[in-house]
Enzyme design. Structure first.
Site, PDB file in Angstrom:
ATOM      1  N   ASP A 182     -17.872   4.216 -26.584  1.00  0.00           N
ATOM      2  CA  ASP A 182     -16.545   3.679 -26.230  1.00  0.00           C
ATOM      3  C   ASP A 182     -16.274   2.382 -27.003  1.00  0.00           C
ATOM      4  O   ASP A 182     -15.158   2.142 -27.462  1.00  0.00           O
ATOM      5  CB  ASP A 182     -16.461   3.431 -24.717  1.00  0.00           C
ATOM      6  N   HIS A 209     -17.619   5.754 -17.851  1.00  0.00           N
ATOM      7  CA  HIS A 209     -17.486   6.556 -19.068  1.00  0.00           C
ATOM      8  C   HIS A 209     -16.810   7.898 -18.762  1.00  0.00           C
ATOM      9  O   HIS A 209     -17.438   8.946 -18.822  1.00  0.00           O
ATOM     10  CB  HIS A 209     -18.863   6.773 -19.729  1.00  0.00           C
TER      11      HIS A 209
HETATM   12  N1  LIG Z   1     -22.507   9.146 -23.144  1.00  0.00           N
HETATM   13  C1  LIG Z   1     -21.712   9.548 -24.106  1.00  0.00           C
HETATM   14  O1  LIG Z   1     -20.946   8.744 -24.665  1.00  0.00           O
HETATM   15  C2  LIG Z   1     -21.766  10.958 -24.599  1.00  0.00           C
HETATM   16  C3  LIG Z   1     -21.194  11.287 -25.850  1.00  0.00           C
HETATM   17  C4  LIG Z   1     -21.276  12.601 -26.289  1.00  0.00           C
HETATM   18  C5  LIG Z   1     -21.906  13.576 -25.507  1.00  0.00           C
HETATM   19  N2  LIG Z   1     -22.449  13.231 -24.318  1.00  0.00           N
HETATM   20  C6  LIG Z   1     -23.145  14.211 -23.474  1.00  0.00           C
HETATM   21  O2  LIG Z   1     -24.433  14.478 -24.039  1.00  0.00           O
HETATM   22  C7  LIG Z   1     -24.891  15.759 -23.591  1.00  0.00           C
HETATM   23  C8  LIG Z   1     -25.472  16.556 -24.751  1.00  0.00           C
HETATM   24  O3  LIG Z   1     -24.481  16.872 -25.682  1.00  0.00           O
HETATM   25  P1  LIG Z   1     -24.839  17.746 -26.998  1.00  0.00           P
HETATM   26  O4  LIG Z   1     -23.598  17.867 -27.773  1.00  0.00           O
HETATM   27  O5  LIG Z   1     -26.054  17.203 -27.663  1.00  0.00           O
HETATM   28  O6  LIG Z   1     -25.195  19.160 -26.317  1.00  0.00           O
HETATM   29  P2  LIG Z   1     -26.072  20.353 -26.941  1.00  0.00           P
HETATM   30  O7  LIG Z   1     -25.828  21.546 -26.087  1.00  0.00           O
HETATM   31  O8  LIG Z   1     -25.825  20.472 -28.396  1.00  0.00           O
HETATM   32  O9  LIG Z   1     -27.563  19.849 -26.761  1.00  0.00           O
HETATM   33  C9  LIG Z   1     -28.150  19.672 -25.514  1.00  0.00           C
HETATM   34  C10 LIG Z   1     -29.618  19.942 -25.629  1.00  0.00           C
HETATM   35  O10 LIG Z   1     -30.201  19.718 -24.341  1.00  0.00           O
HETATM   36  C11 LIG Z   1     -31.241  20.658 -24.206  1.00  0.00           C
HETATM   37  N3  LIG Z   1     -31.632  20.804 -22.812  1.00  0.00           N
HETATM   38  C12 LIG Z   1     -31.043  21.497 -21.807  1.00  0.00           C
HETATM   39  N4  LIG Z   1     -31.776  21.385 -20.680  1.00  0.00           N
HETATM   40  C13 LIG Z   1     -32.823  20.598 -20.983  1.00  0.00           C
HETATM   41  C14 LIG Z   1     -33.931  20.119 -20.241  1.00  0.00           C
HETATM   42  N5  LIG Z   1     -34.100  20.417 -18.946  1.00  0.00           N
HETATM   43  N6  LIG Z   1     -34.828  19.340 -20.872  1.00  0.00           N
HETATM   44  C15 LIG Z   1     -34.668  19.016 -22.181  1.00  0.00           C
HETATM   45  N7  LIG Z   1     -33.654  19.448 -22.932  1.00  0.00           N
HETATM   46  C16 LIG Z   1     -32.737  20.219 -22.334  1.00  0.00           C
HETATM   47  C17 LIG Z   1     -30.670  21.944 -24.807  1.00  0.00           C
HETATM   48  O11 LIG Z   1     -31.710  22.866 -25.103  1.00  0.00           O
HETATM   49  C18 LIG Z   1     -29.960  21.399 -26.025  1.00  0.00           C
HETATM   50  O12 LIG Z   1     -30.806  21.399 -27.155  1.00  0.00           O
HETATM   51  C19 LIG Z   1     -23.679  16.400 -22.912  1.00  0.00           C
HETATM   52  O13 LIG Z   1     -23.801  16.279 -21.520  1.00  0.00           O
HETATM   53  C20 LIG Z   1     -22.513  15.577 -23.406  1.00  0.00           C
HETATM   54  O14 LIG Z   1     -21.420  15.604 -22.514  1.00  0.00           O
HETATM   55  C21 LIG Z   1     -22.387  11.946 -23.854  1.00  0.00           C
HETATM   56  O1  LIG Z   2     -16.067  13.595 -24.215  1.00  0.00           O
HETATM   57  C1  LIG Z   2     -17.149  14.127 -23.982  1.00  0.00           C
HETATM   58  O2  LIG Z   2     -17.259  15.120 -23.236  1.00  0.00           O
HETATM   59  C2  LIG Z   2     -18.388  13.616 -24.642  1.00  0.00           C
HETATM   60  C3  LIG Z   2     -18.535  12.131 -24.569  1.00  0.00           C
HETATM   61  O3  LIG Z   2     -18.541  11.641 -23.271  1.00  0.00           O
HETATM   62  C4  LIG Z   2     -17.569  11.373 -25.445  1.00  0.00           C
HETATM   63  O4  LIG Z   2     -17.031  10.370 -25.003  1.00  0.00           O
HETATM   64  O5  LIG Z   2     -17.383  11.778 -26.609  1.00  0.00           O
END
Ligand SMILES: NC(=O)c1ccc[n+]([C@@H]2O[C@H](COP(=O)([O-])OP(=O)(O)OC[C@H]3O[C@@H](n4cnc5c(N)ncnc54)[C@H](O)[C@@H]3O)[C@@H](O)[C@H]2O)c1
Ligand SMILES: O=C(O)C[C@H](O)C(=O)O
Length: 347
Positions: A182, A209
């Protein structure tokens, strides 16, 4: 806040990638050993985040864990000629081994959004994933700093806190919701609207967030530039909707991964610097008493124990005060939802 770290990270990453010798010397003599784990390391965020951690000379040991796919990712990243020793762990039986001795655990495990979904729609699946991983952290590395990326962050951080409380390992100074993306977005949008050098720009982002709980404080942005009411409204809305902008552009293929890996790497580096005695200030979602909400994102001073001080909100504009008043109900209910998930008997 983030401005200097951005330049430093990139500069250091390049020098680390081109000078293994230097990196090894730094690791063995002048910097402490620091082990970092990435849980969800084979995912869209996990892979580039693992790479950025491998490029960071402050990291001496890198533990990559996922339920599947980690051997390939770990083998691939391990060939990068920087100092960090890389190990890959796949499957739940390896989780304890992956976590042993960790100083920092980064959690991007879980499902991402598709168009039309809110972050809260991910709760059903991600709450259980986070609970399981935090149970293992409590058992195998209870003193580690935990960087929670998995959404909905507004609820997954309270889930982690409740799990740690149940295990008697909860230390509020060591649990963080990663909201750096953010800040990165607010800095990018502000600097590009006003023609400023992004490296000089800082914008605090407070609250939580998700949607309106993300509250950028453009009245406290530096350098200070005159903004019209319409510009403030547009910048605030774009920062709040930044995640949705990416989700829609990816059209069903997930949410932000590359910018998140970058932001996650910045925040993990800030945590390690703090542990190493280099105090610094970041915006992050932590246990807090600066409002009447038990968790809140604000500027926080990081140091040897994790959170050394949660800083106050400063003076808010009327627009920001209204935003703060408006976000509280949603944030409070997301926090409670996380608490109730771990303590269903109290719900
Ligand atoms: N905080 C933020 O600003 C922010 C920003 C972007 C994404 N996110 C969040 O991050 C998360 C991941 O996003 P992504 O795009 O990498 O998803 P993705 O699906 O590409 O990757 C997630 C990974 O987690 C693994 N996984 C699932 N269960 C698991 C477990 N029990 N133990 C270990 N690994 C496990 C999966 O196998 C996969 O490889 C989502 O929840 C997304 O919303 C948060
Ligand atoms: O928007 C989402 O679902 C992923 C993450 O929280 C973001 O801010 O990009």
């Amino acid at each position: 806040m983030a401005a200097r770290s951005v330049a430093t990270l990139l500069k250091r990453s390049v020098s680390a990638a081109t000078s293994t010798q230097t990196t090894r010397c730094m690791s063995s003599s002048s910097t402490p050993k620091r082990k970092v784990a990435v849980l969800g390391a084979a995912g869209g965020i996990g892979q580039p985040l693992g790479l950025l951690m491998k490029l960071n000379p402050l990291v001496t040991d890198l533990s990559l864990y996922d339920i599947a796919g980690t051997p390939g990712v770990a083998a691939d990243i391990s060939h990068v000629d920087t100092g960090a020793r890389v190990e890959g762990f796949a499957g739940e039986q390896d989780l304890g081994e992956a976590l042993k001795g960790c100083d920092v655990v980064i959690i991007p495990a879980g499902v991402p959004r598709k168009p039309g979904m809110t972050r809260d729609d991910l709760f059903k699946i991600n709450a259980g994933i986070v609970k399981g991983l935090c149970t293992a952290i409590a058992e195998h590395c209870p003193g580690a700093l935990v960087n929670m990326i998995s959404n909905p962050v507004n609820s997954t951080v309270p889930i982690a806190a409740e799990v740690f409380k149940q295990h008697g390992t909860y230390d509020p100074r060591k649990l963080f919701g990663v909201t750096t993306l953010d800040v990165v977005r607010a800095r990018t949008f502000y600097s590009s609207l006003k023609g400023l050098s992004v490296r000089e720009v800082n914008v605090p982002v407070v609250g939580g967030h998700a949607g309106i709980t993300i509250l950028p404080l453009f009245s406290q942005a530096s350098p200070k530039v005159q903004l019209t009411d319409d510009e403030i409204e547009a910048l605030t809305k774009r920062t709040q909707d930044g995640g949705t902008e990416v989700v829609q552009a990816k059209a069903g293929k997930g949410s932000a991964t590359l910018s998140m890996a970058y932001a996650g790497a910045l925040f993990a580096e800030a945590c390690i610097k703090g542990l190493n005695g280099e105090e610094n200030i970041q915006c992050t979602y932590v246990a807090s008493n600066i409002t009447d909400l038990p968790f809140f994102s604000s500027k926080v001073r990081l140091g040897k124990n994790g959170v050394e001080e949660v800083l106050g909100l400063g003076t808010l504009s009327d627009y920001e005060q209204n935003g703060l008043d408006a976000l509280k109900e949603e944030l409070r209910s997301s926090i409670q939802k996380g608490i109730d998930f771990v303590n269903p008997q109290h719900a």
